[in-house]
Write a protein that holds these residues in place. Structure first.
Motif, PDB file in Angstrom:
ATOM      1  N   ASP A 276      -3.236  -5.893 -10.410  1.00  0.00           N
ATOM      2  CA  ASP A 276      -2.490  -5.877 -11.662  1.00  0.00           C
ATOM      3  C   ASP A 276      -2.060  -4.458 -11.999  1.00  0.00           C
ATOM      4  OD1 ASP A 276      -1.816  -7.883 -13.926  1.00  0.00           O
ATOM      5  OD2 ASP A 276      -2.312  -5.981 -14.893  1.00  0.00           O
ATOM      6  N   LYS A 277      -0.839  -4.338 -12.538  1.00  0.00           N
ATOM      7  CA  LYS A 277      -0.303  -2.984 -12.807  1.00  0.00           C
ATOM      8  C   LYS A 277      -1.127  -2.270 -13.878  1.00  0.00           C
ATOM      9  CE  LYS A 277       3.205  -4.830 -15.846  1.00  0.00           C
ATOM     10  NZ  LYS A 277       4.531  -5.358 -15.925  1.00  0.00           N
ATOM     11  N   ARG A 278      -1.834  -3.044 -14.725  1.00  0.00           N
ATOM     12  CA  ARG A 278      -2.690  -2.418 -15.749  1.00  0.00           C
ATOM     13  C   ARG A 278      -4.014  -1.926 -15.159  1.00  0.00           C
ATOM     14  NH1 ARG A 278      -0.525  -7.511 -18.801  1.00  0.00           N
ATOM     15  NH2 ARG A 278      -0.493  -8.013 -16.599  1.00  0.00           N
ATOM     16  N   ASP A 279      -4.192  -2.210 -13.871  1.00  0.00           N
ATOM     17  CA  ASP A 279      -5.465  -1.923 -13.215  1.00  0.00           C
ATOM     18  C   ASP A 279      -5.368  -0.717 -12.285  1.00  0.00           C
ATOM     19  OD1 ASP A 279      -8.055  -2.637 -13.037  1.00  0.00           O
ATOM     20  OD2 ASP A 279      -7.731  -4.476 -11.908  1.00  0.00           O
ATOM     21  N   ASN A 280      -4.348   0.105 -12.527  1.00  0.00           N
ATOM     22  CA  ASN A 280      -4.040   1.197 -11.602  1.00  0.00           C
ATOM     23  C   ASN A 280      -5.005   2.363 -11.795  1.00  0.00           C
ATOM     24  OD1 ASN A 280      -2.585   2.284  -9.619  1.00  0.00           O
ATOM     25  ND2 ASN A 280      -0.592   1.873 -10.582  1.00  0.00           N
ATOM     26  N   ILE A 281      -6.261   2.116 -11.481  1.00  0.00           N
ATOM     27  CA  ILE A 281      -7.273   3.103 -11.851  1.00  0.00           C
ATOM     28  C   ILE A 281      -7.590   3.977 -10.633  1.00  0.00           C
ATOM     29  CG2 ILE A 281      -9.611   3.371 -12.748  1.00  0.00           C
ATOM     30  CD1 ILE A 281      -9.081   0.411 -13.868  1.00  0.00           C
ATOM     31  N   GLU A 282      -7.246   5.263 -10.770  1.00  0.00           N
ATOM     32  CA  GLU A 282      -7.315   6.211  -9.646  1.00  0.00           C
ATOM     33  C   GLU A 282      -8.623   6.152  -8.843  1.00  0.00           C
ATOM     34  OE1 GLU A 282      -5.497   8.044  -7.530  1.00  0.00           O
ATOM     35  OE2 GLU A 282      -3.994   7.195  -8.869  1.00  0.00           O
ATOM     36  N   ASP A 283      -9.762   6.188  -9.540  1.00  0.00           N
ATOM     37  CA  ASP A 283     -11.037   6.321  -8.821  1.00  0.00           C
ATOM     38  C   ASP A 283     -11.301   5.127  -7.917  1.00  0.00           C
ATOM     39  OD1 ASP A 283     -11.410   4.753 -11.113  1.00  0.00           O
ATOM     40  OD2 ASP A 283     -13.592   5.027 -10.963  1.00  0.00           O
ATOM     41  N   LYS A 284     -10.786   3.945  -8.279  1.00  0.00           N
ATOM     42  CA  LYS A 284     -11.000   2.786  -7.401  1.00  0.00           C
ATOM     43  C   LYS A 284      -9.959   2.768  -6.288  1.00  0.00           C
ATOM     44  CE  LYS A 284     -12.871  -0.033 -11.076  1.00  0.00           C
ATOM     45  NZ  LYS A 284     -12.020   0.056 -12.279  1.00  0.00           N
ATOM     46  N   ILE A 285      -8.731   3.140  -6.652  1.00  0.00           N
ATOM     47  CA  ILE A 285      -7.637   3.054  -5.681  1.00  0.00           C
ATOM     48  C   ILE A 285      -7.822   4.030  -4.516  1.00  0.00           C
ATOM     49  CG2 ILE A 285      -5.174   3.556  -5.414  1.00  0.00           C
ATOM     50  CD1 ILE A 285      -4.682   1.909  -7.798  1.00  0.00           C
ATOM     51  N   LYS A 286      -8.393   5.189  -4.798  1.00  0.00           N
ATOM     52  CA  LYS A 286      -8.488   6.197  -3.716  1.00  0.00           C
ATOM     53  C   LYS A 286      -9.368   5.703  -2.555  1.00  0.00           C
ATOM     54  CE  LYS A 286     -12.180   9.337  -5.271  1.00  0.00           C
ATOM     55  NZ  LYS A 286     -12.682   8.940  -6.575  1.00  0.00           N
ATOM     56  N   ASN A 287     -10.243   4.763  -2.810  1.00  0.00           N
ATOM     57  CA  ASN A 287     -11.098   4.237  -1.730  1.00  0.00           C
ATOM     58  C   ASN A 287     -10.493   3.022  -1.013  1.00  0.00           C
ATOM     59  OD1 ASN A 287     -13.203   6.081  -2.132  1.00  0.00           O
ATOM     60  ND2 ASN A 287     -13.786   4.961  -3.973  1.00  0.00           N
ATOM     61  N   ILE A 288      -9.337   2.605  -1.457  1.00  0.00           N
ATOM     62  CA  ILE A 288      -8.727   1.413  -0.847  1.00  0.00           C
ATOM     63  C   ILE A 288      -7.790   1.866   0.274  1.00  0.00           C
ATOM     64  CG2 ILE A 288      -7.208  -0.573  -1.268  1.00  0.00           C
ATOM     65  CD1 ILE A 288      -8.495  -0.852  -4.001  1.00  0.00           C
ATOM     66  N   LYS A 289      -8.066   1.391   1.491  1.00  0.00           N
ATOM     67  CA  LYS A 289      -7.349   1.943   2.655  1.00  0.00           C
ATOM     68  C   LYS A 289      -6.152   1.088   3.087  1.00  0.00           C
ATOM     69  CE  LYS A 289     -10.465   5.206   3.118  1.00  0.00           C
ATOM     70  NZ  LYS A 289     -10.420   5.928   1.848  1.00  0.00           N
ATOM     71  N   CYS A 290      -5.887  -0.002   2.405  1.00  0.00           N
ATOM     72  CA  CYS A 290      -4.699  -0.804   2.777  1.00  0.00           C
ATOM     73  C   CYS A 290      -3.572  -0.500   1.779  1.00  0.00           C
ATOM     74  CB  CYS A 290      -5.042  -2.288   2.800  1.00  0.00           C
ATOM     75  SG  CYS A 290      -5.446  -2.966   1.196  1.00  0.00           S
ATOM     76  N   ASN A 291      -2.401  -1.110   2.000  1.00  0.00           N
ATOM     77  CA  ASN A 291      -1.298  -0.943   1.041  1.00  0.00           C
ATOM     78  C   ASN A 291      -1.681  -1.591  -0.280  1.00  0.00           C
ATOM     79  OD1 ASN A 291       0.349   0.077   3.098  1.00  0.00           O
ATOM     80  ND2 ASN A 291       0.888  -2.020   3.728  1.00  0.00           N
ATOM     81  N   ILE A 292      -1.167  -1.000  -1.345  1.00  0.00           N
ATOM     82  CA  ILE A 292      -1.422  -1.593  -2.662  1.00  0.00           C
ATOM     83  C   ILE A 292      -0.085  -1.876  -3.328  1.00  0.00           C
ATOM     84  CG2 ILE A 292      -2.295  -1.127  -4.988  1.00  0.00           C
ATOM     85  CD1 ILE A 292      -4.542   0.401  -3.783  1.00  0.00           C
ATOM     86  N   VAL A 293       0.047  -3.048  -3.893  1.00  0.00           N
ATOM     87  CA  VAL A 293       1.208  -3.353  -4.725  1.00  0.00           C
ATOM     88  C   VAL A 293       0.658  -3.620  -6.121  1.00  0.00           C
ATOM     89  CG1 VAL A 293       3.088  -4.990  -5.159  1.00  0.00           C
ATOM     90  CG2 VAL A 293       2.506  -4.364  -2.807  1.00  0.00           C
TER      91      VAL A 293
END
Ligand code: GDP
Length: 318
Positions: A276-293
């Motif tokens: 979800d676009k409201r869930d764009n939380i840096e600290d979680k995203i930096k550990n995600i190694k696939c593409n994110i939409v």
């Protein structure tokens, strides 16, 4: 373009409604969880399969995501009057919904595989999309719980139906979740062919543990999925599920209840995670190694379902 979805009985069916509006229905295949299938009284219930059948045939009750919209309950109310010690009406099932369940029960008792029965029912309901059960074998999702009885701690293994419908998920502690018999189960030919012949696999926003987990627990399905392009839509927004017990069950399995937990659960299997676009939380995203939409993944009306479907196809084509 052909897509194949992995589905439970609430979140992914909403996305199917959106996809149905933007692409030919015959190009959509759905592999459905049957880990929650069970006998209740004399009826065989395949809850997620029936929801997907009703979704394709526009009969689904969108208030509950089970049963037929505007159904009547005459049989249920009448059966209640006949209840006795040996004869119980366990569930509130609508008249039209009961008819489909009676049809399934008839053929299950005759020994027909579920995949064959669904094929018949799809034809009778004029469904052009392809619906396949994950397996024709008996794989059952079981929830291991712990309950205190005075100073003792008891461990009880519940069927999903008993956990979620009878106890309404109100248990002291969930210890673990199992997919009984999945080691021996085979994926249905329909499901395996659908994976092979699809351009894009979509793990829909269904409960990872009780809807998608059982499908992925079947070895030849998991094998068929390797090397495919797979997008997963998160069923979690913020730190909770939009509905149902996904949060509690992810925690029991040791996954954080947020988009990172969803990513960790699917791991290398997926190429893209849709959050979800409201869930764009840096600290979680930096550990995600696939593409994110990041887009709106809350499907509370037809427009949001269509927009999410469009976004997924647009990203695949880009
Ligand atoms: P079940 O078989 O009834 O448990 O249904 P599913 O497993 O298919 O769906 C349950 C999951 O759908 C829950 O984890 C919800 O968080 C998720 N869900 C429900 N509605 C939505 C929605 O509008 N958007 C997203 N992204 N997830 C949803």
């Amino acid at each position: 373009m052909k897509v194949c979805l992995l589905s439970g009985g609430t979140g992914t069916p909403k996305l199917i409604q959106g996809l149905k509006k933007i692409m030919p229905e015959e190009d959509i295949s759905v592999i459905v969880n049957t880990g929650e299938d069970t006998w209740v009284g004399d009826l065989y219930l395949s809850p997620d399969v029936d929801t997907v059948l009703y979704t394709f045939s526009d009969l689904i009750n969108e208030e509950t995501w089970y049963g037929v919209k505007n159904d009547t309950f005459i049989t249920h109310e009448t059966l209640k009057k006949y209840e006795s010690k040996d004869f119980k009406e366990f569930l509130k099932i609508g008249d039209r919904d009961r008819a489909l369940k009676m049809h399934k029960t008839h053929y299950i008792k005759k020994g027909y595989p579920l995949s064959k029965i669904i094929e018949m029912e799809s034809r009778m309901l004029s469904i052009k999309g392809k619906i396949y059960p994950m397996t024709d074998d008996n794989v059952e999702t079981k929830i291991l719980i712990e309950e205190r009885d005075g100073d003792d701690k008891n461990r009880i293994l519940l069927k999903f139906h008993d956990f979620w419908i009878k106890r309404r998920g109100r248990v002291e502690r969930v210890l673990d979740i199992f997919y009984e018999n999945s080691n021996y189960a085979r994926g249905t030919d329909g499901a395996l062919n659908a994976i092979e012949n699809s351009d894009l696999i979509i793990i829909g926003p269904s409960n990872p543990i009780t809807s998608i987990g059982p499908i992925l627990s079947i070895r030849d399905i998991k094998r068929a999925l390797s090397n495919k392009i797979i997008f997963a839509v998160s069923p979690i927004v913020g730190d909770g599920a939009i509905s149902g017990p996904a949060g509690m069950l992810m925690e029991a399995k040791g996954y954080p209840v947020n988009i990172y937990g969803v990513y960790k659960y699917y791991g290398d299997l997926i190429n893209t995670l849709i959050i979800d676009k409201r869930d764009n939380i840096e600290d979680k995203i930096k550990n995600i190694k696939c593409n994110i939409v990041a887009t709106n993944i809350i499907m509370d009306n037809l427009n949001s379902k269509i927009n999410l479907a469009r976004e997924i196809i647009k990203h695949y084509n880009s």
